[in-house]
Write a protein that holds these residues in place. Structure first.
Motif, PDB file in Angstrom:
ATOM      1  N   LEU B 232     -12.330   6.736   4.011  1.00  0.00           N
ATOM      2  CA  LEU B 232     -12.820   6.645   2.474  1.00  0.00           C
ATOM      3  C   LEU B 232     -14.277   6.221   3.084  1.00  0.00           C
ATOM      4  CD1 LEU B 232     -10.398   6.984   0.263  1.00  0.00           C
ATOM      5  CD2 LEU B 232     -11.615   8.628   0.547  1.00  0.00           C
ATOM      6  N   PRO B 233     -15.260   7.069   1.996  1.00  0.00           N
ATOM      7  CA  PRO B 233     -16.502   6.032   2.118  1.00  0.00           C
ATOM      8  C   PRO B 233     -16.164   4.460   1.574  1.00  0.00           C
ATOM      9  CG  PRO B 233     -17.225   8.430   1.759  1.00  0.00           C
ATOM     10  CD  PRO B 233     -15.009   8.066   1.181  1.00  0.00           C
ATOM     11  N   ALA B 234     -16.772   3.797   1.808  1.00  0.00           N
ATOM     12  CA  ALA B 234     -16.762   2.368   2.019  1.00  0.00           C
ATOM     13  C   ALA B 234     -17.222   1.908   0.144  1.00  0.00           C
ATOM     14  CB  ALA B 234     -17.606   1.420   2.893  1.00  0.00           C
ATOM     15  N   GLY B 235     -16.730   1.699  -0.425  1.00  0.00           N
ATOM     16  CA  GLY B 235     -16.797   1.053  -1.914  1.00  0.00           C
ATOM     17  C   GLY B 235     -15.980   0.906  -2.126  1.00  0.00           C
ATOM     18  N   GLU B 236     -15.432   0.571  -4.207  1.00  0.00           N
ATOM     19  CA  GLU B 236     -14.211   0.027  -5.019  1.00  0.00           C
ATOM     20  C   GLU B 236     -14.469   1.436  -5.444  1.00  0.00           C
ATOM     21  OE1 GLU B 236     -14.002  -3.586  -6.008  1.00  0.00           O
ATOM     22  OE2 GLU B 236     -15.392  -4.098  -6.834  1.00  0.00           O
ATOM     23  N   TYR B 237     -12.490   1.864  -4.914  1.00  0.00           N
ATOM     24  CA  TYR B 237     -12.263   3.145  -6.005  1.00  0.00           C
ATOM     25  C   TYR B 237     -11.645   2.280  -6.810  1.00  0.00           C
ATOM     26  CZ  TYR B 237     -13.534   5.527  -1.922  1.00  0.00           C
ATOM     27  OH  TYR B 237     -14.586   6.470  -0.941  1.00  0.00           O
ATOM     28  N   ILE B 419     -15.561   4.278  -7.725  1.00  0.00           N
ATOM     29  CA  ILE B 419     -16.636   3.395  -8.714  1.00  0.00           C
ATOM     30  C   ILE B 419     -18.213   3.704  -8.145  1.00  0.00           C
ATOM     31  CG2 ILE B 419     -17.236   1.555 -10.593  1.00  0.00           C
ATOM     32  CD1 ILE B 419     -13.454   1.449  -9.274  1.00  0.00           C
TER      33      ILE B 419
END
Lengths: 337, 621
Positions: B232-237, B419
């Motif tokens: 998944l694309p980097a980031g907070e989920y 998020i």
């Protein structure tokens, strides 16, 4: 805030009043406009909300904020408005069809919640705007275009309905008793919580004379019982009549003061926490009965708005003002690199 | 026997699991826990909870079967999967109603303890299907879960009923082992969830652990499985359902606009969770008002909007019908209002827990008079967040009602949501008129035609509005014929001009080709996945999924004309298709499913291929 002292004229809008000549609504409008300046509330903080019907044209004639909504829904619109803006003084203007028929559900729930609204219910016992059908307060047997052989349903007792819905302020007046009408508007304005005022109002076109007994100078004192807090329920031209408590039937009944019987004198107590006496007054109806006018009930209970504000404050005190970051970043999140 | 080092571990790209049991068996809870574990392990996920409207239909009956399907994957996925690879069955009724969906060769895990005479009879089985060879097509794994939980919890002092109700956690433990999930986080979650009933928390933990251990030691399975984390694309989920995302966006809007929020609603499936969520969050400045009925919910919201709040009312189809007169009031009063309709299968009460997209026409045309509103439709659970913010922005900036058409699939379905950084969210501009000079209530912004929003409490702006026709500008009541014609056009133009602010509709695939698949709302997943499959097969197919249904984005007409064929797939009789044909004279065909179930990818692929080869088929209408 405007510091000018307001007068009756300040509350008259630029719209031409379009009720039928002789309509009781004129008198009500005039008295409301007269009392408004006394309340010490700036015009911009007053809102009149109405539904549909003759009475519901009222907001157009008040130089305040106003919202002429849809049939029966004024109590709901006003509830939303006042929950959102408890700083405002919000008045609901409605009629017997609007409030008690199509909008009955909203009325009882507004009263049950004790939303801090002032309700003026113009009761002319008929549908006026739609040209004369029987209403939920029409006398049984009333002949109208939609009841050519007489209406079959029994009328609501308006005040008993309001009391049954837990209203904290319930009062009644009549359009022709100017001073009393003014006094009731003042009392309404000063109550905190749902304040319900039934105004008996004549429709000269479709139900003329329905309150004739209350208006005819020769006989009205025999038919009007003006409630005074702490006083016995005395009425009549010679003050020789009284509503007394028949303890065997637990109801008020009309008695002669100069004749003693087994009944008990009742002194009015509008602030009684229990609504039983108010309910008995609301149900004091019949051939020989006077019509009680005045405040049947006035008790202070927490309003819906107060409880709603307190709930929000308690949550903020316990958990802080929610921030956007707090909202988005839930504890169960995870990171993808 | 020490177990799992003898069991091979197989890497698989994705798996579709369906949990089925009685509505009292806790399938939704189990599904939710399994979803969370997959999300925390970094898989892409999509879920489809499918449950009956009855809270508790008679235990063991066919009507009482509740299901939860989820797919977790190491690649990007858009749906909970057409057909399960794995089915966990807690009673005979669940087997009977679901078994036809299981892939041949699929893994079938059954609690044999629930396959007693009474339950078999309730499900209409003359013979026990576990013994008559009828399940030979599947890899059947039988476990007497009922007996295992009884033994595990012996001496705990729980009632037989409470012991029986832990069976779902046993199944969950088994699945945790099968897919290599760490049990620690789940054990913590159980204690959190049942904090108020420590004896139940304790029992569920024990049973969960027992299920996990049984998987490890019993050699029930020829293999255990691992699904690698998705890229998944980097980031907070976080894992989010559509209803949560809608509610979250409502609270976020309050912060982005620095305005109080009013949410008026009456309990109705499947929209109530939004009311529940908002009722618990007054500290964010939301007043959640549970009204006495649907009409009060919408009209109270209109009152709050008149008072200057951002006002939203939420419901489902039948409640939406009741709100229509109120929405008409917001149209003529030109007040901002968002109306959420979490659509469900109709008409009337219909199938309250099942999805359908059959309220588009109701949203467009369901009111008396010429009464245009804007319409926004989210396409995935996570997309509910962005779509709701769009709906609110349009309402307050254009002074009009906006209908937000979600549905039961989106409402309860979950997926990972990246998020957004709080600072990346654009503020919502709300302008209340203050100046008294030159004020009248129906003066307008020359570009958007939005009227001024003057709220009570503002000195010098006292005015009256209402449901009677208004003279433009002054806002006075008017029966003037020319004015009514003018105002009817103004109200329409105001909605049409919203298109000026909208980005072009995205076309997935090439901008021209043989077939354009068109959809809206929750059909996004199957349509996108079908498009990918068709393109992989060499077909010139593209996909256009519309978030804005009124007004339509300005490139929609042109996009439709660039394809030889247009197929509009909807969970209704062809409401968007009718709209597109009406607006653009395009010969759009329809794929229409009214089963209270989302499209399967293969259904869409099949219909597209039929159309591509120009073979008239019964399924294409």
């Amino acid at each position: 805030m405007s510091s000018n002292v307001l007068t009756r004229k300040d509350f008259i809008s630029d719209q031409a009043v379009r009720w039928c000549p002789g309509c009781g609504d004129y008198a009500i409008l005039a008295q409301v406009q007269k009392v408004m300046p006394e309340l010490g509330i700036d015009r911009e903080n007053i809102v009149f909300v109405s539904g549909i019907g003759c009475a519901s044209r009222f907001p157009y004639y008040m130089n305040t904020y106003g919202f002429h909504t849809i049939h029966g829904r004024a109590p709901a619109v006003a509830t939303g408005l006042h929950l959102a803006r408890p700083d405002l003084s919000v008045w609901v203007v409605t009629g017997d069809g609007d409030a008690l028929s199509i909008g009955g559900n909203h009325l009882i729930h507004m009263l049950r919640r004790n939303v801090d609204l002032k309700i003026l219910l113009f009761n002319n016992k008929v549908y006026g705007l739609t040209k004369g059908q029987f209403s939920p307060t029409s006398n049984q047997g009333m002949k109208t275009k939609s009841s050519p052989f007489g209406s079959k349903a029994r009328p609501f007792s308006t005040l008993a309905l309001a009391l049954g819905a837990e209203a904290t302020f319930v009062a009644r007046t009549v359009d022709t008793e100017t001073q009393h009408l003014q006094e009731m508007i003042r009392r309404l304005a000063n109550h905190r919580g749902s304040a319900f005022l039934e105004i008996l109002q004549n429709c000269p076109v479709f139900n003329d004379g329905v309150y004739e007994d209350l208006k005819d100078r020769k006989i009205k004192s025999d038919h009007l019982l003006i409630l005074e807090n702490g006083e016995p329920l005395v009425y009549g031209a010679d003050s020789n009549r009284e509503l007394r408590l028949d303890t065997s039937a637990m109801r008020l009944y009309p008695a002669r003061r100069d004749l003693s019987d087994d009944s008990v004198e009742v002194r009015h107590n509008e602030a009684a926490p229990d609504a039983s006496l108010a309910m008995m007054l609301a149900r004091a109806e019949g051939e020989d009965y006077p019509v009680p006018l005045g405040v049947l009930r006035a008790v202070r209970e927490p309003t819906f708005e107060e409880l709603s504000l307190a709930e929000g404050q308690a949550q903020r005190d316990a958990h802080g003002e929610g921030t956007l970051a707090e909202l988005l970043y839930s504890p169960d999140r995870w990171k993808v690199d | 026997m020490s177990g799992n080092d003898e069991v091979p571990v197989e890497e698989i790209p994705s798996v579709v699991i369906r949990l089925v049991g009685d509505s009292g068996d806790g399938m939704q809870l189990t599904g939710g826990e399994l979803t969370r574990a997959a999300a925390l392990a970094g898989n892409d996920i999509a879920t489809f909870p499918d449950f009956p409207a009855e809270i508790r239909a008679p235990a063991g009956s066919l009507a009482g079967v509740s299901g939860f399907q989820l797919q977790f994957s190491s690649g990007e996925i858009f749906t909970a999967g057409d057909a399960p690879d794995v089915m966990v069955v807690m009673n005979p009724a669940a087997l009977r109603t679901n078994i036809r969906d299981l892939e041949k060769g699929g893994l079938l895990i059954v609690d044999t303890g629930a396959f007693k005479a009474k339950n078999l009879e309730l499900a209409g089985y003359a013979e026990n299907p576990l013994e008559d060879g009828s399940l030979a097509d599947y890899r059947l794994v039988v476990v007497d879960i009922s007996k295992h939980v009884t033994l595990t919890l012996k001496g705990e002092g729980l009632s037989t009923k409470d012991v029986f109700r832990t069976r779902n956690f046993y199944a969950l433990g088994l699945l945790f082992w099968l897919y290599g999930r760490s049990p620690e986080a789940e054990l913590e979650a159980i204690h959190r969830k049942f904090a108020k009933r420590p004896e139940i928390a304790n029992a569920n933990s024990k049973v969960f652990q027992a299920g996990f251990n049984f998987g490890e030691t019993a050699e029930l399975f020829e293999s255990a499985y691992r699904v690698a984390p998705a890229k998944l694309p980097a980031g907070e989920y976080r894992n989010i359902t559509g209803n949560e995302a809608s509610a979250l966006a409502i609270l976020a809007a309050g912060r982005l606009a620095d305005k109080p929020i009013f949410y008026g609603s009456y309990p109705i499936t499947p929209a109530s969770d939004i009311l529940h969520y908002l009722s618990a969050q007054p500290r964010y400045g939301v007043t959640a008002f549970q009204a006495e009925d649907e009409i009060a919910a919408v009209t109270a919201s209109i009152g709050a909007s008149f008072g200057g709040s951002i006002a939203i009312t939420g419901t489902s189809g039948p409640g939406f019908a009741l709100k229509q007169e109120g929405i008409g009031l917001a149209v003529i009063a030109e007040l901002p209002l968002v109306v959420i309709n979490v659509q469900r299968a109709g008409p009337s009460t219909g199938m309250p827990t099942k999805p359908e997209q059959s309220d588009l026409m109701q949203a467009l045309y369901g009111r008396n008079g010429e009464s245009p509103v804007a319409i926004v439709a989210p396409s995935t659970p996570a997309d509910c967040f962005d779509s709701m913010l769009d709906a609110i922005r349009i309402a307050v900036e254009h002074m009009c009602p906006v209908v937000y058409l979600s549905d039961a699939t989106l409402a309860n379905g979950a997926e990972p949501w990246r998020i957004p950084a709080p600072e990346s969210l654009q503020p919502i501009q709300v302008n209340h008129r203050i100046e008294a000079d030159g004020f009248s209530p129906y003066i307008r912004d020359p570009n958007t035609l939005a009227r001024v929003w003057a709220v009570p409490g503002t000195p010098g702006l006292e005015h009256r509005i209402g449901g009677l026709e208004k003279e433009d500008g002054s806002g006075n009541v008017s029966y003037d014929p020319e004015n009514h014609q003018h105002m009817t056009h103004i109200r329409q133009a105001k909605i049409d001009r919203i298109a000026d602010r909208l980005p072009p509709a995205e076309i997935f695939g090439d901008p021209e080709g043989d077939l354009l698949l068109v959809g809206w709302g929750s059909t996004f997943g199957p349509l996108r996945q079908a498009t990918i499959a068709l393109r992989d097969q060499g077909h010139a197919v593209s996909h256009m999924h519309l978030r804005f249904l009124n007004p339509l984005q300005s490139n929609v007409s042109e996009a439709l004309l660039k394809f030889r064929r247009v197929l509009v797939a909807e969970m209704n009789m062809g409401q968007l298709r009718t709209l597109l044909r009406d607006r653009f004279l395009v010969d759009a065909k329809g794929l229409n499913k009214m089963q209270g179930q989302p499209f399967q990818i293969r259904e869409v692929v099949h219909a597209a291929r039929e159309l591509l080869t120009e073979v008239p088929a019964e399924t294409i209408k």
